[in-house]
Design a protein around this motif. Structure first.
Motif, PDB file in Angstrom:
ATOM      1  N   LEU A 218      61.712   4.595  24.749  1.00  0.00           N
ATOM      2  CA  LEU A 218      60.358   4.067  24.547  1.00  0.00           C
ATOM      3  C   LEU A 218      60.110   2.966  25.564  1.00  0.00           C
ATOM      4  N   THR A 223      60.915  -1.861  28.886  1.00  0.00           N
ATOM      5  CA  THR A 223      61.724  -0.940  28.090  1.00  0.00           C
ATOM      6  C   THR A 223      61.923  -1.508  26.697  1.00  0.00           C
ATOM      7  N   LYS A 224      61.525  -0.745  25.667  1.00  0.00           N
ATOM      8  CA  LYS A 224      61.650  -1.177  24.277  1.00  0.00           C
ATOM      9  C   LYS A 224      62.849  -0.540  23.588  1.00  0.00           C
ATOM     10  N   ILE A 225      63.086   0.741  23.855  1.00  0.00           N
ATOM     11  CA  ILE A 225      64.228   1.428  23.264  1.00  0.00           C
ATOM     12  C   ILE A 225      64.926   2.207  24.374  1.00  0.00           C
ATOM     13  N   LYS A 227      69.158   3.734  25.807  1.00  0.00           N
ATOM     14  CA  LYS A 227      70.549   4.021  25.462  1.00  0.00           C
ATOM     15  C   LYS A 227      71.381   4.111  26.739  1.00  0.00           C
ATOM     16  N   SER A 276      66.492  -4.923  30.852  1.00  0.00           N
ATOM     17  CA  SER A 276      67.516  -4.188  30.094  1.00  0.00           C
ATOM     18  C   SER A 276      68.932  -4.688  30.397  1.00  0.00           C
ATOM     19  N   MET A 312      72.771   1.825  21.876  1.00  0.00           N
ATOM     20  CA  MET A 312      71.318   1.824  21.768  1.00  0.00           C
ATOM     21  C   MET A 312      70.769   0.396  21.750  1.00  0.00           C
ATOM     22  N   MET A 313      69.717   0.175  22.510  1.00  0.00           N
ATOM     23  CA  MET A 313      68.978  -1.085  22.446  1.00  0.00           C
ATOM     24  C   MET A 313      67.621  -0.828  21.805  1.00  0.00           C
ATOM     25  N   ILE A 314      67.287  -1.615  20.797  1.00  0.00           N
ATOM     26  CA  ILE A 314      65.954  -1.593  20.203  1.00  0.00           C
ATOM     27  C   ILE A 314      65.402  -3.010  20.318  1.00  0.00           C
ATOM     28  N   ARG A 315      64.422  -3.188  21.179  1.00  0.00           N
ATOM     29  CA  ARG A 315      63.884  -4.526  21.442  1.00  0.00           C
ATOM     30  C   ARG A 315      62.777  -4.849  20.453  1.00  0.00           C
ATOM     31  N   ASN A 316      62.916  -6.016  19.819  1.00  0.00           N
ATOM     32  CA  ASN A 316      61.934  -6.449  18.840  1.00  0.00           C
ATOM     33  C   ASN A 316      61.684  -7.935  19.035  1.00  0.00           C
TER      34      ASN A 316
END
Length: 328
Positions: A218, A223-225, A227, A276, A312-316
């Motif tokens: 995503l 970059t928000k999500i 891998k 990232s 996995m990176m999930i940015r919040n």
């Protein structure tokens, strides 16, 4: 230089990755971090030892402001994640004999000018997107464009003002919105495929490097999500850049692997740490501190550093709390 005595300046401290970068550095080493940003409400200010509000990197006042901060805080090392500041900081750090964690000036210039970088890709033998200036188009050859194409600023970042265009009719419609010179826009071939962002970890020696591709799941400007994922074709393309251009510092590659022939097409290089970078660190390769160690004289063999795939990176958003900072 003792790595425990570093005074580190980090610019763009309101950026999405910088607060985490500050924590990563301070968790690894004893140091003073001085954060700067043009936004008085920068999140990085909460985590730094000192902070300053500075003009935009495009402002004529930026250099004078930064130079004063460098002198007042006895800065040993500078990290910037802001494109508009890179050239100024390159010159200033050289003048003041301060370590600057970024590629050499010629590489920065080639990458920030997307038209020039398109020409460089052709020269060194990379797949290219047939990058042209918008001003090169005429009424005649507009009708002979191989659509779809991408229209975007020649200089710029953050996926802003980028248009996918499918026909001459659509192109003419977009052209009516453009108010600045056509020399400030480029057109590239659109490639349908899977997008990746890549950390190329390198400092001072083009043969000592690590390459960490990340599959973008995503993207919303940044970059928000994503891998971490191994890809030999991407590694080969990035290794060619190192071999031919010898960047001398860390950079981020934005690329796509096309759906048909599974070839790598690079559409942009950010000559700095990317947003990232935190995923690289989470994958087991601390590119930030490893490069700082190399910059201050420690021997590091990046070729032998392992990293984990499928992280996995999930940015919040993150909440920060302080009783020392007042918002005005």
């Amino acid at each position: 230089m003792n790595k425990q005595n570093l005074n580190i300046l980090i610019t763009g401290s309101g950026g999405p990755a910088v607060p985490s970068m500050i924590k990563i550095i301070k968790n690894y080493r004893k140091c003073n971090i001085i954060a700067v940003d043009m936004n008085k409400n920068s999140a990085g200010f909460f985590l730094a030892d000192e902070f300053y509000i500075v003009p935009s990197g495009e402002s004529k006042k930026f250099e004078k402001s930064i130079k004063k901060i460098l002198l007042e805080n006895n800065i040993n090392l500078v990290i910037s994640v802001v494109d508009e500041e890179l050239i100024t900081l390159s010159d200033l750090c050289k003048q003041m004999d301060i370590i600057c964690i970024q590629p050499k000036k010629t590489f920065i210039k080639d990458c920030l000018d997307k038209k020039k970088f398109g020409d460089v890709q052709k020269k060194i033998g990379l797949n290219n997107l047939n990058t042209k200036l918008l001003s090169e188009l005429t009424l005649f050859n507009k009708k002979n464009i191989d659509y779809p194409i991408i229209l975007k600023p020649r200089f710029g970042r953050g996926s802003r003002n980028i248009y996918k265009i499918n026909s001459t009719k659509e192109l003419n419609k977009i052209l009516k919105k453009i108010t600045n010179s056509y020399d400030q826009w480029i057109i590239q071939k659109f490639i349908s495929g899977t997008e990746y962002t890549v950390s190329v970890v390198n400092f001072g020696n083009k043969d000592n490097y690590a390459i960490i591709p990340k599959l973008i799941i995503l993207k919303e400007g940044i970059t928000k999500i994503a891998k971490s994922i191994y890809n030999k074709k991407i590694e080969n393309a990035c290794a060619l850049i190192l071999k031919k251009l010898d960047p001398q510092g860390p950079f981020n590659v934005q690329c796509v692997i096309d759906d048909k022939k599974r070839q790598v097409f690079i559409f942009e290089i950010n000559p700095r740490f990317s947003t990232s970078t935190t995923l690289t660190v989470a994958s087991g390769l601390d590119e930030i501190n490893l490069i700082i160690d190399m910059a201050i004289g420690k021997k590091v063999n990046l070729n032998k550093k392992n990293w984990d795939k499928n992280v996995m990176m999930i940015r919040n958003h993150t909440d920060y709390f302080s009783n020392k900072y007042e918002f005005n």
